[in-house]
Design an enzyme around this catalytic site. Structure first.
Site, PDB file in Angstrom:
ATOM      1  N   ASN A 168      32.757   1.422 -42.165  1.00  0.00           N
ATOM      2  CA  ASN A 168      32.129   2.212 -41.112  1.00  0.00           C
ATOM      3  C   ASN A 168      32.853   3.527 -40.877  1.00  0.00           C
ATOM      4  OD1 ASN A 168      31.757  -0.972 -39.846  1.00  0.00           O
ATOM      5  ND2 ASN A 168      29.953   0.293 -40.246  1.00  0.00           N
TER       6      ASN A 168
ATOM      7  N   TYR B 190      18.637  -4.829 -51.102  1.00  0.00           N
ATOM      8  CA  TYR B 190      19.105  -4.624 -49.720  1.00  0.00           C
ATOM      9  C   TYR B 190      20.401  -3.820 -49.710  1.00  0.00           C
ATOM     10  CZ  TYR B 190      20.810  -5.710 -45.014  1.00  0.00           C
ATOM     11  OH  TYR B 190      21.287  -5.631 -43.735  1.00  0.00           O
ATOM     12  N   TYR B 191      21.341  -4.218 -50.564  1.00  0.00           N
ATOM     13  CA  TYR B 191      22.593  -3.476 -50.655  1.00  0.00           C
ATOM     14  C   TYR B 191      22.421  -2.177 -51.422  1.00  0.00           C
ATOM     15  CZ  TYR B 191      25.448  -6.529 -47.976  1.00  0.00           C
ATOM     16  OH  TYR B 191      25.989  -7.198 -46.919  1.00  0.00           O
TER      17      TYR B 191
ATOM     18  N   ARG C 288      19.852  -0.239 -51.235  1.00  0.00           N
ATOM     19  CA  ARG C 288      19.346   0.668 -50.214  1.00  0.00           C
ATOM     20  C   ARG C 288      20.524   1.259 -49.425  1.00  0.00           C
ATOM     21  NH1 ARG C 288      20.712  -0.093 -44.882  1.00  0.00           N
ATOM     22  NH2 ARG C 288      20.855  -2.251 -45.564  1.00  0.00           N
TER      23      ARG C 288
ATOM     24  N   HIS D 183      27.856 -10.882 -52.670  1.00  0.00           N
ATOM     25  CA  HIS D 183      26.617 -11.102 -51.922  1.00  0.00           C
ATOM     26  C   HIS D 183      25.560 -11.841 -52.727  1.00  0.00           C
ATOM     27  CE1 HIS D 183      27.985  -8.975 -48.465  1.00  0.00           C
ATOM     28  NE2 HIS D 183      28.329  -7.930 -49.186  1.00  0.00           N
TER      29      HIS D 183
ATOM     30  N   ASP E   1      11.961 -16.529 -50.162  1.00  0.00           N
ATOM     31  CA  ASP E   1      13.393 -16.726 -50.282  1.00  0.00           C
ATOM     32  C   ASP E   1      13.921 -16.643 -48.853  1.00  0.00           C
ATOM     33  OD1 ASP E   1      15.821 -16.043 -52.569  1.00  0.00           O
ATOM     34  OD2 ASP E   1      16.280 -15.753 -50.452  1.00  0.00           O
TER      35      ASP E   1
ATOM     36  N   GLU F 106     -14.251 -18.490 -36.127  1.00  0.00           N
ATOM     37  CA  GLU F 106     -13.846 -19.868 -36.419  1.00  0.00           C
ATOM     38  C   GLU F 106     -14.503 -20.377 -37.695  1.00  0.00           C
ATOM     39  OE1 GLU F 106     -14.551 -21.956 -32.690  1.00  0.00           O
ATOM     40  OE2 GLU F 106     -12.525 -21.431 -32.024  1.00  0.00           O
TER      41      GLU F 106
END
Ligand SMILES: [Ca+2]
Ligand SMILES: [Ca+2]
Ligand SMILES: [Ca+2]
Ligand SMILES: [Mg+2]
Ligand SMILES: [Mg+2]
Ligand SMILES: [Mg+2]
Ligand SMILES: [Mg+2]
Lengths: 734, 734
Positions: free
Chosen positions: B133, B260-261, B263, B414, B434, B663
């Site tokens: 960070n 994800y990583y 990105r 990861h 997943d 319905e």
């Protein structure tokens, strides 16, 4: 191409049931000028076209709902109704021919078939497994028949009248009085069906039966319907359509079975009423009981969440909404016959279609010509009971928050044991949910699409609702007959811009126990959203066991209490719905407050409750004893207390947000630092609420004196508090 | 108001990092003419305005992610970066003053603080709990600093360089080599941070460290990071930004940790690359490895579902998407530097904002001026490994259906033990899911927002995935080191308009067991949606226990098998993830097929599998041994078999619909009447599929000879079947 060869001898020219000659002429001249109407005509053309391409299919009845023959006959009546209208609007004879040929096929089959082979209904139909669906068929088909009546040659007309429609009408009436002569939504369809075909054929006997019921005893072996509803209401002397209006609705237009069934029932009420308005104006049906049918449409609109979905009280499948065809008809009709209220136009616009009749044309013109303003939803109490004296539901709306509390009548065979239960929504959807019914309507996988046995064993039971369960048993011991004898008791309802309050009592659900719930939605400057205050007081013998469930919607985030999870799960009980609950985790509550935070729809929610010594909490999951996976695995929180007279005091907060693309949470913790009961007695409930900011609020409430003029004084740990009127909500610090 | 007082002695005028003098001048002249750019400027102004109203807040570091000090410092760097751009675009000095005052406050605090008090990271930061960070802060703040560099007086500049930025850069590099000198997304941020501030300050030493790594041994006590990832890769000789590009991406732009990583990692890759392109054009960074950084952006886009959300393979929070700020930067940059591909404009348009730099302006102009066509998603195999030889992921797309199979490398710290696992989507969302990671990123309630212990004990384990579990243990015995030694083995990948096939092998996940999965998405005229064929073959010793899970998303509707539900639930095991599963119900399988139908998003889905004698099925629910409710209560189906060499043959159908307002269910049953294994051996798998209509299809596949020219012949119960090439999919009846 010609239409409307008037050979009828009855003095009136068809169509004159739902469509009228004048209306048809206006529709024709409006074509191409009113977008929503044009679009609805276009959709009808496409729908009918693809049915016509299939050809005439009139199979021997065999299947339940969802099965081929059921769905085919259902598709047929929808197609015929639309084809009739299109014949009138376009004059194209292919539509009339399609209807005629279809009706002749039905006329041929009708004498050859007996009762539908499925035996599960108390009133078996012929085309369908229950008379109810046969009546549906006739309500729609009457409209189609009216549209081609004058076009047909006399021989065909006489044949259809005699060999199909009169016997059909007799089947759903005199041959099944246990279906036709009730005060019940089933019978409304029956009444409308028989009345409408009577009006088309000018058969006054049928119209009389429809309006006033049959002068017939229901055979003694028909006592209950499939849902446990009584065939004959206690003291019921009347039947027929007018009696349905008298008994089905309260003066506020509330329907005791709740909005899901009201939605279903509205279509026959309104469509038959339109027909009566056209053909029997002397009856003044639309002014009957001060325009009750129009009020009923407003009552339905008021019973929806931000998505336009009906509150799922009683037996109700979630997701049914203002988008349904019944409401498409109803809202346009309320607009047309009820003074062209511009507030309805936003709903009509979002429905995206209109019925193909005078109302629909008028509504479509309204959408095209007027400024469309949002329907003015506001806090409202809808009384139950034919004369409005048998309980109510209270709807509190503040900003994007909607709270519903039910203290109405039981709701007959489809009622749930849910007195003083509540539901909470924000603009994104459910916050605190009612389970709804355990049913997948028309989905054959699930017991043919009918009610599942878990509807009785779980969905109707008190523990399935956000209300107090006493000694592990449901209200009225789970007995419909007992529940039907009384209603909840409205005590107080009030709405100012920043404080909305509802309070009601339930003296009879449990022997020797008096229940009263007071809920307030208050706008507090320091908070993002209005806050819900929940004060549930019980006057009960010492040693009573209370369970107060909260069916929060979403993922459990955290609690201030130490829960201990179970490594093996067992059902929480053997009956009254407990057999369907797993206890996942429990806590002996410590300190002053029980707080849980959950997450849903990218928001956080926190429930904060005052603890008494010895209280417990259980985190539950629905799904035990559910061999066919009929129940959703939804979570719940039960606050358990053993006590005598007591007060459950809670507040519910909506707070913060989370965005998956930024992964940034905002305001993810509760803003409540303290919640204290200042006073509890048979006459008063009072709490104090302190925010993290230090701001402090008091809510004090008089439980038994609802006079606006009375002065009250209670002693509390914070000294004497005095106020006048039923409640006081004030800021006491910062 | 003036900006850009050039007092620098370095020969180049600032801004020259991400913004350039030429670019700024074009932005200024374009203002008011390019809607998406104007809107992004407006949003930036509002965001900075509200931060400026808060004043300068530089608190002493204390909190974890989600807590006040963490979120404050994070908001500060975002605000400074935006303010810098706005200063350049508008010339308004208030933005420069805001940045200067903020930086001086940081300069004042920096020497007074030690390591962040939270001790959970292998590389503690100073402003934040982890160096990662701190590096984020510097990447953004460098950009702000560049924008005001020439505006600052020399004294201030020298002070900031010396007292804040150089020590800061040293802290995240030489003082934390275990953070800076890895091949890992953490280090990419570190490299970019140090390199960018080096470019701003003209500090060549820092730029060298950033590009080529430190000539430093990582102390021996740093071996693993918090996620169990190795600090030093086996045989790793290089570090720094260029080595990151070499090692992090495959030639197809796939990133071994998954999208994800990727990105997350893309932002420092691309922003530093832009800076290098501006200031060190001689490096040719954007052409490095054949324009790999641009390819990587396309790889990311290809790894999304219809909602633009990344496939959640490995540790990944679901919902992260093309809407993230990293992708807003990345896609515009790929557009600008990668040849203005119009296919990207649909994504940029749906992102609804652009970065405030040259790329963003160009992209916004593209959206304004060009026809926006949908991005051409197609079936694609993305190879893993620096040279593309270490496995892959296969993505099959046919109409609205997307299937992903993973046979890549493990994915480092990861990674999940999910070899040959698959995910299935339709255009409405997940069909076979997943689990993703067990983590609520930045949500403090959930263990501070970091990885939860259930991420290891559940989410990473093989049983949590849609792949074969052998003898109740995870692949590689759940050991990252072992898994890292090999990858899945791509065998065949092919896409024609109507048949898409992927096949891969996994020879090492289990000792003495060879696994191969072949999945095909085939377009069949009789069906509404493409059909998925799944042939999972295993060569294994007799007596091996196989569990094949299927994490279907939705509500269980029905099965053709007799399941018997458990009235008490116990965890299914003690380790390898089984400890988190409840067995809700099980069946000893009878007859030929196991079929279950579920419902989700108003659609039906059916899985049909061929049964062998002795097979069992278990309906599972996640949630056992989960004391803090960290896991979702999602359902699964486990197909269990005890066997030697075997073939699991299944097909997955998407069918029908249900509308809550009507319905009306359509096509709610499976169309499959028979599924038969015609042949199974070490060399071939062949199935036959018969629809309710009678139409019959055969799919035959060569498991070991992938030559397009080979001829194959197998004997089956239907006689000899012959074909050439790897597979044949043909219609054999009707
Ligand atoms: Ca009892
Ligand atoms: Ca009972
Ligand atoms: Ca293991
Ligand atoms: Mg009923
Ligand atoms: Mg209910
Ligand atoms: Mg890691
Ligand atoms: Mg995974």
């Amino acid at each position: 191409v010609s239409c409307a060869k008037n050979e009828a001898g009855n003095g009136l020219q068809h169509p004159n049931l739902i469509l009228t000659a004048q209306g048809v002429s206006l529709m024709r001249s409006s074509l191409g000028k009113v977008p929503l109407f044009d679009q609805s005509v276009e959709e009808a053309k496409q729908a009918v076209q693809s049915e016509m391409e299939l050809g005439i299919e009139v199979p021997i009845p065999k299947d339940l709902a969802g099965g081929y023959t059921h769905e085919r006959h259902k598709a047929n009546y929808f197609a015929m109704q639309k084809a009739g209208v299109l014949f009138q609007i376009t004059g194209e004879e292919k539509y009339a021919i399609y209807i005629r040929d279809m009706l002749l096929a039905y006329a041929e089959m009708w004498p050859t078939i007996g009762k539908h082979p499925a035996e599960r209904s108390y009133a078996r139909g012929k085309l369908f497994w229950q008379c109810l669906n046969d009546a549906n068929w006739l309500v729609y088909t009457s409209q189609a028949y009216d549209c081609i009546y004058d076009w047909l040659d006399e021989e065909t007309r006489i044949k259809l009248n005699k060999e199909l429609f009169r016997p059909y009408a007799e089947y759903v009436s005199v041959e099944n009085p246990q279906f036709f002569n009730r005060i019940h939504n089933h019978s409304t369809w029956g009444n409308a069906a028989v009345g409408m075909i009577g009006l088309v054929m000018n058969d006054e006997e049928l119209v009389d039966w429809a309006l006033y019921g049959l002068d017939l005893e229901v055979p003694g072996d028909f006592v209950k319907d499939n849902d446990g509803g009584a065939i004959q209401l206690e003291g019921q002397k009347e039947a027929g359509f007018l009696a349905q209006i008298d008994h089905s609705f309260s003066p506020d237009g509330y329907y005791t079975e709740g909005p899901y069934y009201q939605r279903y029932a509205m279509y026959p009420f309104l469509i038959f009423a339109q027909a009566l308005a056209n053909k029997k104006p002397e009856l003044g049906i639309l002014n009957y009981r001060n325009g009750l049918l129009t009020k009923a449409v407003y009552a339905l609109i008021n019973q929806t969440n931000a998505q336009g979905e009906f509150f799922p009280i009683n037996d109700a499948q979630k997701g049914m909404s203002l988008a349904s065809r019944e409401l498409v008809n109803a809202v346009s009709m309320a607009y047309h016959y009820g003074g062209q209220d511009a507030g309805l136009l936003s709903i009509i616009k979002s429905q995206g279609r209109v019925p193909l009749n005078d109302s629909g044309l008028d509504a479509a013109k309204g959408v095209a010509d007027q400024e469309v303003v949002k329907f003015p939803y506001k806090s409202i109490e809808l009384r139950d009971g034919a004369d409005g004296t048998e309980g109510a539901i209270g709807i509190l709306r503040s900003k994007s928050l909607t709270l519903v509390m039910k203290y109405a009548k039981h709701g007959m065979g489809h009622g749930h044991f849910d007195r003083l239960g509540f539901l909470l929504y924000d603009e994104k959807g459910e916050v605190i949910q009612d389970y709804g019914s355990a049913r997948w309507v028309n989905i054959e996988h699930k017991d043919g699409g009918g009610y599942l046995k878990e509807n009785h064993s779980w969905a109707k039971e008190t523990i399935a609702h956000n209300t107090l369960v006493v000694n592990k048993d449901s209200h009225f011991d789970g007995k419909v007959d007992e529940a039907e004898k009384s209603s909840g008791v409205p005590y107080f309802f009030s709405a100012t811009p920043s404080v909305h309050v509802v309070s009601a009592k339930e003296p009879k659900a449990y022997k020797d126990v008096e229940l009263q719930r007071t809920m307030a939605v208050v706008d507090i400057a320091e908070l993002e959203h209005p806050l819900v205050i929940d004060l549930f007081s019980a006057q009960a013998p010492v040693g009573t066991r209370f369970d107060l469930p909260l069916y929060y919607k979403g993922e459990f985030m955290a609690s201030n209490q130490q829960f201990s999870a179970n490594n093996n799960l067992a059902p929480m009980g053997e009956e009254s719905g407990y057999q369907h609950l797993w206890a996942e985790s429990q806590a002996k509550l410590k300190n002053d407050l029980l707080q849980i935070t959950w997450f849903n729809n990218q928001r956080f929610y926190t429930a904060t409750s005052v603890i008494e010594d010895g209280d417990e909490a259980i985190l539950t999951r629905i799904g035990a004893n559910d061999p066919n996976f009929n129940l959703r695995r939804d979570p719940g929180l039960i606050h358990r207390r053993k006590s005598g007279n007591t007060l459950f005091a809670s507040v519910y907060e909506i707070h913060g947000s989370y965005d998956y693309a930024t992964e940034r949470p905002l305001n993810l913790f509760s803003s409540i630092s303290h919640l204290t009961v200042l006073h509890q007695s048979a006459d008063y409930a009072a709490i104090e609420l302190t925010l993290e900011s230090g701001a402090t609020y008091q809510f004090t409430f008089s439980l038994n004196d609802d006079s606006k003029a009375s002065n009250h004084s209670i002693s509390t740990s914070k000294g004497k508090i005095e106020w006048s009127g039923v409640y006081q909500f004030i800021k006491t610090e910062k």
